[in-house]
Design a protein around this motif. Structure first.
Motif, mmCIF file in Angstrom:
data_model
loop_
_atom_site.group_PDB
_atom_site.id
_atom_site.type_symbol
_atom_site.label_atom_id
_atom_site.label_comp_id
_atom_site.label_asym_id
_atom_site.label_seq_id
_atom_site.Cartn_x
_atom_site.Cartn_y
_atom_site.Cartn_z
ATOM 1 N N VAL A 4 1.265 -1.266 0.137
ATOM 2 C CA VAL A 4 0.169 -0.276 0.144
ATOM 3 C C VAL A 4 1.123 1.384 -0.111
ATOM 4 N N VAL A 63 1.012 5.843 -1.463
ATOM 5 C CA VAL A 63 -0.040 6.654 -1.781
ATOM 6 C C VAL A 63 1.736 7.573 -1.757
ATOM 7 N N ARG A 104 -0.837 12.910 0.217
ATOM 8 C CA ARG A 104 -1.531 12.090 1.200
ATOM 9 C C ARG A 104 -2.241 13.055 1.949
ATOM 10 N N GLY A 105 -2.986 11.800 2.913
ATOM 11 C CA GLY A 105 -4.354 12.381 3.569
ATOM 12 C C GLY A 105 -5.705 13.492 3.649
ATOM 13 N N LEU A 106 -5.824 12.902 2.142
ATOM 14 C CA LEU A 106 -6.765 13.002 1.155
ATOM 15 C C LEU A 106 -7.430 11.857 1.516
ATOM 16 N N GLY A 107 -7.705 10.618 2.108
ATOM 17 C CA GLY A 107 -8.524 9.858 2.359
ATOM 18 C C GLY A 107 -8.417 8.268 1.200
ATOM 19 N N ILE A 108 -6.985 8.950 0.424
ATOM 20 C CA ILE A 108 -6.760 8.392 -0.869
ATOM 21 C C ILE A 108 -6.517 6.175 -0.146
ATOM 22 N N GLY A 109 -5.631 6.376 0.773
ATOM 23 C CA GLY A 109 -5.051 4.827 0.986
ATOM 24 C C GLY A 109 -5.981 4.361 1.522
ATOM 25 N N GLU A 110 -7.213 5.158 2.316
ATOM 26 C CA GLU A 110 -8.111 4.676 2.540
ATOM 27 C C GLU A 110 -9.185 3.980 1.978
ATOM 28 N N SER A 140 1.538 -4.737 9.051
ATOM 29 C CA SER A 140 2.737 -3.051 8.849
ATOM 30 C C SER A 140 3.437 -2.702 10.517
ATOM 31 N N ARG A 172 5.000 2.354 11.069
ATOM 32 C CA ARG A 172 4.229 3.200 9.969
ATOM 33 C C ARG A 172 2.997 3.412 10.918
ATOM 34 N N ARG A 186 -2.764 3.226 11.665
ATOM 35 C CA ARG A 186 -4.149 4.212 11.887
ATOM 36 C C ARG A 186 -5.108 4.000 11.529
ATOM 37 N N TYR A 208 -5.262 1.715 8.802
ATOM 38 C CA TYR A 208 -5.910 0.381 8.953
ATOM 39 C C TYR A 208 -7.042 -0.070 10.109
ATOM 40 N N ARG A 224 -8.690 2.334 11.849
ATOM 41 C CA ARG A 224 -10.105 3.403 11.575
ATOM 42 C C ARG A 224 -10.499 2.465 10.530
HETATM 43 C C1 COA Z 1 0.252 4.433 4.287
HETATM 44 C C2 COA Z 1 -0.852 5.858 3.620
HETATM 45 C C3 COA Z 1 -0.722 4.481 2.159
HETATM 46 C C4 COA Z 1 -1.662 6.280 4.185
HETATM 47 O O1 COA Z 1 -2.344 6.986 2.762
HETATM 48 P P1 COA Z 1 -3.411 8.516 2.562
HETATM 49 O O2 COA Z 1 -3.053 8.406 1.331
HETATM 50 O O3 COA Z 1 -2.535 9.480 3.353
HETATM 51 O O4 COA Z 1 -3.893 7.732 3.890
HETATM 52 P P2 COA Z 1 -5.294 8.617 4.315
HETATM 53 O O5 COA Z 1 -5.893 9.941 3.829
HETATM 54 O O6 COA Z 1 -6.299 7.350 4.065
HETATM 55 O O7 COA Z 1 -4.859 8.462 5.744
HETATM 56 C C5 COA Z 1 -4.075 8.583 6.205
HETATM 57 C C6 COA Z 1 -3.230 9.038 7.804
HETATM 58 O O8 COA Z 1 -2.275 10.425 7.931
HETATM 59 C C7 COA Z 1 -2.919 11.632 8.328
HETATM 60 N N1 COA Z 1 -1.976 12.483 7.026
HETATM 61 C C8 COA Z 1 -2.492 13.543 7.349
HETATM 62 N N2 COA Z 1 -1.804 14.692 6.643
HETATM 63 C C9 COA Z 1 -0.818 13.159 6.343
HETATM 64 C C10 COA Z 1 0.729 13.398 5.195
HETATM 65 N N3 COA Z 1 0.323 15.143 4.743
HETATM 66 N N4 COA Z 1 1.444 12.879 5.331
HETATM 67 C C11 COA Z 1 0.708 11.891 6.078
HETATM 68 N N5 COA Z 1 -0.107 11.413 6.348
HETATM 69 C C12 COA Z 1 -0.939 12.448 7.203
HETATM 70 C C13 COA Z 1 -4.003 11.173 7.967
HETATM 71 O O9 COA Z 1 -5.309 12.272 8.394
HETATM 72 C C14 COA Z 1 -4.877 10.077 8.500
HETATM 73 O O10 COA Z 1 -4.808 9.849 9.672
HETATM 74 P P3 COA Z 1 -5.647 9.254 10.788
HETATM 75 O O11 COA Z 1 -5.835 8.209 10.128
HETATM 76 O O12 COA Z 1 -5.885 9.380 11.955
HETATM 77 O O13 COA Z 1 -7.167 10.138 9.966
HETATM 78 C C15 COA Z 1 0.859 6.381 3.235
HETATM 79 O O14 COA Z 1 0.403 7.078 4.513
HETATM 80 C C16 COA Z 1 1.847 6.022 3.057
HETATM 81 O O15 COA Z 1 2.264 5.599 1.390
HETATM 82 N N6 COA Z 1 2.686 6.172 3.597
HETATM 83 C C17 COA Z 1 4.365 5.160 3.256
HETATM 84 C C18 COA Z 1 4.332 3.871 2.727
HETATM 85 C C19 COA Z 1 3.381 2.399 3.709
HETATM 86 O O16 COA Z 1 3.610 2.898 4.874
HETATM 87 N N7 COA Z 1 2.779 2.377 3.001
HETATM 88 C C20 COA Z 1 1.773 1.218 4.116
HETATM 89 C C21 COA Z 1 2.989 -0.214 4.436
HETATM 90 S S1 COA Z 1 1.719 -1.668 5.287
#
Ligand code: COA
Length: 147
Positions: free
Chosen positions: A84, A86, A91-97, A119, A123, A128, A130, A132
């Motif tokens: 996974v 993004v 990030r932080g736009l809900g794309i991971g979700e 995970s 990380r 958080r 997963y 959530r």
């Molecule tokens: C984990 C990951 C996929 C989440 O992607 P995402 O699109 O930011 O996910 P979401 O927006 O759905 O939620 C991410 C969380 O990070 C927070 N966040 C907000 N802005 C952020 C930013 N600029 N950077 C990182 N995280 C941020 C969100 O608020 C949310 O927190 P919450 O759960 O407490 O509300 C992404 O951070 C990533 O690629 N990380 C590096 C690789 C990794 O760790 N992959 C997972 C392998 S198991």
């Protein structure tokens, strides 16, 4: 930019892999120290009926991905979410979700009774996310043998 500007989709076999290759060249270093997949590897994943490669697209650019793997064992159909990631700028736009929910829906559609992922604790955003969306932490030992 909001979450609604993002399209989540499973990559189809007719899709040219060159665009995917350059997206993974950018995304994989943000996930792991492994080398990004070659175009052939991507084509293999897409052609494999046991894996589904999901991508998130924003303004025509691939900004996130995950892979759902399913396989049958005597006790049922297993479903695992892997790799996974993004893009940092998205990030932080809900794309991971959204990516995770799309994979969960596909696992359900295929008949899996549950979905597994792992995970590392450091990380934090991933862990958080997963919890959530409803994953529960299992009390089990995970073993690995490096080959
Ligand atoms: C984990 C990951 C996929 C989440 O992607 P995402 O699109 O930011 O996910 P979401 O927006 O759905 O939620 C991410 C969380 O990070 C927070 N966040 C907000 N802005 C952020 C930013 N600029 N950077 C990182 N995280 C941020 C969100 O608020 C949310 O927190 P919450 O759960 O407490 O509300 C992404 O951070 C990533 O690629 N990380 C590096 C690789 C990794 O760790 N992959 C997972 C392998 S198991």
């Amino acid at each position: 930019m909001t979450e609604s500007d993002v399209v989540i989709r499973a990559v189809g076999e007719d899709e040219p892999v060159e665009r995917l290759s350059s997206a993974f060249a950018r995304l994989v270093p943000q996930l792991s120290s492994s080398s990004p997949p070659s175009a052939d590897t991507l084509a293999e994943i897409i052609a494999n009926i046991n894996s589904v490669l999901f991508v998130a697209e924003r303004e025509g650019q691939i900004v996130g991905s995950l892979t759902l793997a399913t396989y049958r064992i005597p006790t049922g159909l297993k479903a695992i979410i892997e790799d996974v990631v993004v893009d940092e700028d998205a990030r932080g736009l809900g794309i991971g979700e959204s990516l995770s929910r799309a994979a969960i829906e596909e696992a359900r559609r295929r008949g899996a009774k549950d979905v597994t992922l792992s995970s590392r604790p450091e990380r934090e955003a991933a862990n958080r996310l997963y919890v959530r969306i409803g994953f529960e932490r299992r009390n089990t030992n995970v073993y690995r043998m490096t080959l």
